[in-house]
Design an enzyme around this catalytic site. Sequence first.
Site, mmCIF file in Angstrom:
data_model
loop_
_atom_site.group_PDB
_atom_site.id
_atom_site.type_symbol
_atom_site.label_atom_id
_atom_site.label_comp_id
_atom_site.label_asym_id
_atom_site.label_seq_id
_atom_site.Cartn_x
_atom_site.Cartn_y
_atom_site.Cartn_z
ATOM 1 N N ASN A 215 0.818 -1.218 0.000
ATOM 2 C CA ASN A 215 0.000 0.000 0.000
ATOM 3 C C ASN A 215 0.848 1.262 0.000
ATOM 4 O O ASN A 215 0.717 2.141 0.847
ATOM 5 C CB ASN A 215 -1.009 0.001 1.160
ATOM 6 C CG ASN A 215 -0.371 -0.157 2.523
ATOM 7 O OD1 ASN A 215 0.662 -0.802 2.668
ATOM 8 N ND2 ASN A 215 -0.982 0.430 3.542
ATOM 9 N N ASP B 253 3.868 -4.965 11.922
ATOM 10 C CA ASP B 253 2.929 -4.105 11.193
ATOM 11 C C ASP B 253 3.375 -2.644 11.319
ATOM 12 O O ASP B 253 2.541 -1.737 11.436
ATOM 13 C CB ASP B 253 1.496 -4.300 11.700
ATOM 14 C CG ASP B 253 0.472 -3.621 10.800
ATOM 15 O OD1 ASP B 253 0.782 -3.394 9.616
ATOM 16 O OD2 ASP B 253 -0.636 -3.317 11.284
HETATM 17 O O1 DOR Z 1 -3.183 0.153 11.247
HETATM 18 C C1 DOR Z 1 -2.779 -0.177 10.146
HETATM 19 N N1 DOR Z 1 -2.147 0.700 9.343
HETATM 20 N N2 DOR Z 1 -2.989 -1.433 9.719
HETATM 21 C C2 DOR Z 1 -2.678 -1.813 8.458
HETATM 22 O O2 DOR Z 1 -2.788 -2.969 8.156
HETATM 23 C C3 DOR Z 1 -2.229 -0.806 7.467
HETATM 24 C C4 DOR Z 1 -1.502 0.250 8.170
HETATM 25 C C5 DOR Z 1 -1.041 1.419 7.327
HETATM 26 O O3 DOR Z 1 -0.548 1.184 6.218
HETATM 27 O O4 DOR Z 1 -1.097 2.549 7.805
#
Ligand code: DOR
Length: 441
Positions: A98, A305
């Site tokens: 992403n 994460d």
């Molecule tokens: O809290 C989150 N933020 N969970 C995710 O899986 C994506 C992430 C982000 O890219 O900011």
Amino acid sequence: MSSLVNLLIRHAHVVLPDSNLIFADVLIRDRLIAEVAPVISPPADTLVIDATGLTLLPGVIDPQVHFREPGLEYKEDLFTATCACAKGGVTSFLEMPNTRPLTTTQATLDDKLQRAAQKCLVNYGFFIGATKEVLPDLNTAHPVCGIKIFMGSMHGPLLVNETEVLERIFASGTRLIAVHAENQQRIDQRRQEFAHIHDPSIHSQIQDNQAALEATQLALSLSKKYQRRLHILHMSTAEEAELLRQDKPAWVTAEVTPQHLLLNTSAYAKIGTLAQMNPPLRSPHDNQVLWQALRDGIIDFIATDHAPHTLAEKSQEYPNTPSGMPGVETSLALMLTAAQQGHCTVPQVVNWMSTAVAQAYRIPNKGAIAPGYDADLVLVDLENYRPVLREEIVSKCGWSPFEGWNLTGWPVYTIVGGEIVYEKGKINTHVRGQALRFDAA
Ligand code: DOR
């Protein structure tokens, strides 16, 4: 330029692949571990590290991070993120798609790999993102560690929540599918219901345990139907852990984050929106059940994460605040502190943060201290405690949800491919990691 010298680590407390801890010397030659023995005399042209009082572990492989490059470098970039990795003892990472543009094609993957070769102080691997259109490169782009599906908590093309599309992805190809399992329909409905509430603690109720459980159930059923390798990212609820305890096919793995083990909804009162992440923090009961599932092997490993956002972004009013928190700088010390407190053992931490990750993603030559393995190592101090301080954070975001926590197990040296990338507070910014290899299924 970095210069490659042979290293001899002497008098370390070494965690061996059989989980035994022994006092030993470790010789590193040409990027590899050459020898592990009670006493090794230093060959010529060898740099000696006196590791008396320190514990030697395989470097951490963090299998879920968001490093924001390309496109969102104001939050983090591959250089700042990997400086944070070096400080935290993370010697390899697997990064999510992403970014801007999204990593959904061979071309966008190649761009990331090129950037990583120039900027990363540690070893790197990338996921390819599944889209609603099911792009042709999903099963052919190379090298990738797996396919990432956002079943929820995402907008735009990376949100794949229709069962027919998920079914098409599970039915074609063989590579590992890693899912962010939250049911977006349920989240959308509950978001409307609670739209008038701006207290960030409502986040855990909007994206509730049921939303996570429903998506995990769906992913598990598709994985069973097609016997497809499935990995459940950042599992957060007791219900999901119990589901896997009842029914976990051999080809399914799951991970948990340190924050889902160590923080819960009480964190909102202390750090507000800095505690907001997806999937959200849960209850103390969820913490306990997740710990037990991890110790019992229902959950296979740990990921951070790492999802940095700026303090300005996090200072807005909920729900305009982005979800996510940084993690690579603190994950190893948090888990080793938990080990010292009796939640688990140091060899278990090594398994969850290195060995089991290398096995699940079929990363050859990593995750153990044994002759022939890559010399990706971390020497930690398990005797002294030091607090997490905002002013010492290296990640570009400049904050941690764990500020003030007094931790042990901080890295003293981090070694990537036989080169010292971190030594007693100093980062060697000249070191570069390598692209990870993933052995075919
Ligand atoms: O809290 C989150 N933020 N969970 C995710 O899986 C994506 C992430 C982000 O890219 O900011």
